[in-house]
Design a protein around this motif. Structure first.
Motif, short mmCIF file in Angstrom:
data_model
loop_
_atom_site.label_atom_id
_atom_site.label_comp_id
_atom_site.label_asym_id
_atom_site.label_seq_id
_atom_site.Cartn_x
_atom_site.Cartn_y
_atom_site.Cartn_z
N TRP A 16 0.61 -1.16 0.12
CA TRP A 16 0.03 -0.03 -0.04
C TRP A 16 0.84 1.20 -0.05
O TRP A 16 1.99 1.26 0.48
CB TRP A 16 -0.91 -0.07 1.21
CG TRP A 16 -1.98 -1.18 0.99
CD1 TRP A 16 -1.81 -2.54 0.99
CD2 TRP A 16 -3.26 -0.97 0.88
NE1 TRP A 16 -2.97 -3.20 0.82
CE2 TRP A 16 -3.83 -2.31 0.63
CE3 TRP A 16 -4.19 0.24 0.76
CZ2 TRP A 16 -5.44 -2.36 0.48
CZ3 TRP A 16 -5.55 -0.04 0.42
CH2 TRP A 16 -6.10 -1.23 0.43
N ARG A 17 0.31 2.27 -0.72
CA ARG A 17 0.95 3.68 -0.70
C ARG A 17 0.01 4.65 -0.27
O ARG A 17 -1.11 4.65 -0.23
CB ARG A 17 1.32 3.83 -2.12
CG ARG A 17 2.16 2.89 -2.72
CD ARG A 17 2.74 3.42 -4.20
NE ARG A 17 3.27 2.25 -4.71
CZ ARG A 17 3.33 2.07 -6.10
NH1 ARG A 17 2.92 2.78 -6.96
NH2 ARG A 17 4.10 1.12 -6.54
N SER A 46 -11.42 3.82 7.41
CA SER A 46 -10.78 3.31 6.17
C SER A 46 -9.23 3.42 6.47
O SER A 46 -8.47 2.35 6.03
CB SER A 46 -11.51 4.18 5.13
OG SER A 46 -10.67 3.44 3.85
N ASP A 47 -8.96 4.39 6.76
CA ASP A 47 -7.45 4.79 6.89
C ASP A 47 -6.96 3.64 7.89
O ASP A 47 -5.63 3.06 7.85
CB ASP A 47 -7.03 5.94 7.68
CG ASP A 47 -7.13 7.01 6.28
OD1 ASP A 47 -7.53 6.56 5.17
OD2 ASP A 47 -7.20 8.39 6.68
N ALA A 48 -7.51 3.38 8.99
CA ALA A 48 -7.21 2.45 10.11
C ALA A 48 -7.32 1.13 9.53
O ALA A 48 -6.14 0.36 9.86
CB ALA A 48 -8.23 2.50 11.38
N PHE A 49 -8.05 0.70 8.71
CA PHE A 49 -7.90 -0.54 8.00
C PHE A 49 -6.93 -0.98 7.03
O PHE A 49 -6.03 -1.82 7.12
CB PHE A 49 -9.23 -0.77 7.24
CG PHE A 49 -9.59 -2.04 6.83
CD1 PHE A 49 -8.72 -3.23 7.08
CD2 PHE A 49 -10.19 -2.20 5.48
CE1 PHE A 49 -9.08 -4.67 6.28
CE2 PHE A 49 -10.45 -3.47 4.86
CZ PHE A 49 -10.01 -4.53 5.25
N ALA A 50 -6.46 0.13 6.50
CA ALA A 50 -5.29 0.34 5.70
C ALA A 50 -4.06 0.04 6.47
O ALA A 50 -2.94 -0.74 5.94
CB ALA A 50 -5.15 1.53 4.58
N ASP A 51 -4.17 0.58 7.65
CA ASP A 51 -2.77 0.45 8.62
C ASP A 51 -2.85 -0.95 8.90
O ASP A 51 -1.56 -1.57 9.08
CB ASP A 51 -3.03 1.42 9.73
CG ASP A 51 -2.48 2.93 9.57
OD1 ASP A 51 -1.80 2.78 8.47
OD2 ASP A 51 -2.92 3.62 10.35
N ARG A 52 -3.77 -1.54 9.29
CA ARG A 52 -3.93 -2.99 9.81
C ARG A 52 -3.58 -3.99 8.78
O ARG A 52 -2.92 -4.87 8.84
CB ARG A 52 -5.38 -3.38 10.26
CG ARG A 52 -5.80 -2.82 11.67
CD ARG A 52 -6.87 -3.59 12.20
NE ARG A 52 -8.11 -3.88 11.28
CZ ARG A 52 -9.09 -2.90 11.41
NH1 ARG A 52 -8.94 -1.72 11.49
NH2 ARG A 52 -9.90 -3.43 10.36
N ILE A 53 -3.79 -3.54 7.57
CA ILE A 53 -3.47 -4.35 6.51
C ILE A 53 -1.61 -4.36 6.35
O ILE A 53 -1.26 -5.51 6.20
CB ILE A 53 -4.01 -3.83 4.84
CG1 ILE A 53 -5.33 -3.94 4.90
CG2 ILE A 53 -3.38 -4.60 3.90
CD1 ILE A 53 -6.30 -3.53 3.76
N GLU A 54 -1.21 -3.14 6.21
CA GLU A 54 -0.03 -3.07 6.07
C GLU A 54 0.84 -3.87 7.30
O GLU A 54 1.97 -4.44 7.22
CB GLU A 54 0.57 -1.48 6.19
CG GLU A 54 0.61 -1.30 4.63
CD GLU A 54 1.63 -1.96 4.02
OE1 GLU A 54 2.89 -2.22 4.39
OE2 GLU A 54 1.43 -2.51 2.78
#
Ligand SMILES: CC(C)(COP(=O)(O)OP(=O)(O)OC[C@H]1O[C@@H](n2cnc3c(N)ncnc32)[C@H](O)[C@@H]1OP(=O)(O)O)[C@@H](O)C(=O)NCCC(=O)NCCS
Length: 185
Positions: A16-17, A46-54
């Motif tokens: 992710w970027r 949504s931002d927190a989900f992207a953080d969890r993904i990384e």
């Protein structure tokens, strides 16, 4: 060194970027994309989900890849693997999952990405099996499971423990895939 990524005919599956966050939030705020989830996500969620993904990539060496369409370079959503740890008869397990922005639907992008993701799960990660699950009524997602050769045993259907007891989204189907299924395909 460039971080690991996967490539299909039409897709880059990559880490992710920062610039993915805005189109990811748009996708998570779309009520049609989120029809089979309890609700849409705010920008912060949504931002927190992207953080969890990384974070998941860092911990496990696999995760939900950001999907970039090679032709045009647009962010289209995610396809990837995720650790399912909630309480169910088949957990802990590794699941394959997908979420694609609506304007990209119907081109077979989710199954194309998912085929590469599960092959990576079997070849690189040595997983003995991969599952996928969704609400019984999520026909679109079930079609992706069927297209990539997963099998469904109705005897394994379950009520998702994180979904409210009276919700039509609670009854779930479970699909499975093993390396032998791919060899046969
Ligand atoms: C499920 C999903 C990833 C499919 O992605 P896709 O790249 O469009 O996959 P496909 O092109 O193979 O289409 C799969 C099915 O979606 C449905 N579909 C395709 N385009 C559609 C459209 N424009 N409108 C409504 N449904 C559509 C069809 O049932 C199709 O099956 P078919 O090819 O046998 O007709 C996408 O619909 C999505 O992101 N849905 C919301 C998120 C979600 O439910 N994720 C799974 C949670 S477990």
């Amino acid at each position: 060194m460039e971080p690991m990524h996967l490539r299909t005919d039409r897709l880059h599956l990559r880490r992710w970027r920062p610039e993915d966050l805005e189109p990811f939030a748009d996708l998570n705020a779309d009520p049609v994309v989120m029809e089979f989830f309890p609700r849409t996500l705010s920008r912060a969620e949504s931002d927190a989900f992207a953080d969890r993904i990384e974070q998941h990539f860092e911990e496990h060496g696999f995760g939900l890849w950001a999907v970039e369409v090679v032709d045009g370079g647009e962010f289209a959503g995610y396809v990837g693997l995720w650790s399912a740890t909630f309480d169910a008869s088949f957990t802990p397990a590794v699941e394959v999952g997908w979420r694609i922005a609506r304007r990209f639907w119907g081109r077979g992008l989710a199954p194309e990405g998912a085929r590469t993701v599960v092959a990576d799960g079997f070849d690189r990660l040595g997983l003995p099996g991969i599952v996928s699950f969704t609400s019984v009524i999520n026909t679109r997602s079930r079609r992706v499971m069927e297209k990539i050769g997963m099998s469904h045993d109705p005897g394994e259907d379950f009520d998702h423990p994180a979904v409210a007891a009276n919700s039509p989204l609670r009854p779930h189907v479970l699909y499975r895939l093993t390396p032998a299924d791919l060899d046969r395909g």
